[in-house]
Design a protein around this motif. Structure first.
Motif, PDB file in Angstrom:
ATOM      1  N   PHE A  51       0.832  -1.207   0.000  1.00 49.38           N
ATOM      2  CA  PHE A  51       0.000   0.000   0.000  1.00 49.38           C
ATOM      3  C   PHE A  51       0.866   1.256   0.000  1.00 49.38           C
ATOM      4  O   PHE A  51       0.575   2.225  -0.700  1.00 49.38           O
ATOM      5  N   ALA A  52       1.951   1.246   0.783  1.00 48.50           N
ATOM      6  CA  ALA A  52       2.854   2.398   0.830  1.00 48.50           C
ATOM      7  C   ALA A  52       3.501   2.635  -0.535  1.00 48.50           C
ATOM      8  O   ALA A  52       3.627   3.777  -0.975  1.00 48.50           O
ATOM      9  N   LEU A  53       3.891   1.568  -1.203  1.00 53.20           N
ATOM     10  CA  LEU A  53       4.486   1.703  -2.528  1.00 53.20           C
ATOM     11  C   LEU A  53       3.475   2.270  -3.525  1.00 53.20           C
ATOM     12  O   LEU A  53       3.819   3.127  -4.349  1.00 53.20           O
ATOM     13  N   LEU A  54       2.237   1.817  -3.420  1.00 48.88           N
ATOM     14  CA  LEU A  54       1.180   2.353  -4.287  1.00 48.88           C
ATOM     15  C   LEU A  54       0.980   3.850  -4.037  1.00 48.88           C
ATOM     16  O   LEU A  54       0.837   4.630  -4.982  1.00 48.88           O
ATOM     17  N   LEU A  55       1.004   4.267  -2.768  1.00 43.04           N
ATOM     18  CA  LEU A  55       0.869   5.687  -2.448  1.00 43.04           C
ATOM     19  C   LEU A  55       2.029   6.505  -3.008  1.00 43.04           C
ATOM     20  O   LEU A  55       1.834   7.607  -3.527  1.00 43.04           O
TER      21      LEU A  55
END
Length: 115
Positions: A51-55
């Motif tokens: 999720f952090a990478l997507l953000l």
């Protein structure tokens, strides 16, 4: 537009800046940001790396879009101002004074906040 150069030679300048704007947007979207790094590290510590990478990817894409849009506005606005400066004395004066006022403002802001 023909631009005179020394010794009687002339050359043309292409003023279609879209390829340069695309490169500006791409480089701005790839530039590391402290905020994006903080989001990525926070996601890693919370166990939500995907999720952090997507953000962070969304943040980079957003940065690229914003830089491209600002570049387009700068090109379009510059054309409008140049056209108007030919006919309006007030606008012609503003185009000469604005860079000096902006530089003075930035210098004043920089000197007062650096203490």
């Amino acid at each position: 537009m023909d631009v005179p150069v020394p010794f009687g030679r002339h050359h043309r300048h292409g003023h279609d800046g879209r390829p340069g704007l695309l490169l500006l947007g791409a480089s701005g979207g790839l530039t590391p940001s402290p905020a994006a790094f903080l989001v990525l590290v926070s996601g890693l510590f919370l166990g939500r790396a995907g999720f952090a990478l997507l953000l962070v990817l969304a943040f980079g894409a957003g940065m690229a879009v914003v830089l491209f849009g600002v570049g387009l506005l700068a090109i379009g606005g510059g054309t409008v101002v140049a056209r108007g400066a030919r006919t309006h004395a007030t606008l012609r004066l503003a185009t000469r004074v604005a860079p000096v006022v902006a530089a003075a403002g930035i210098t004043l802001f920089g000197t007062t906040t650096s203490r």
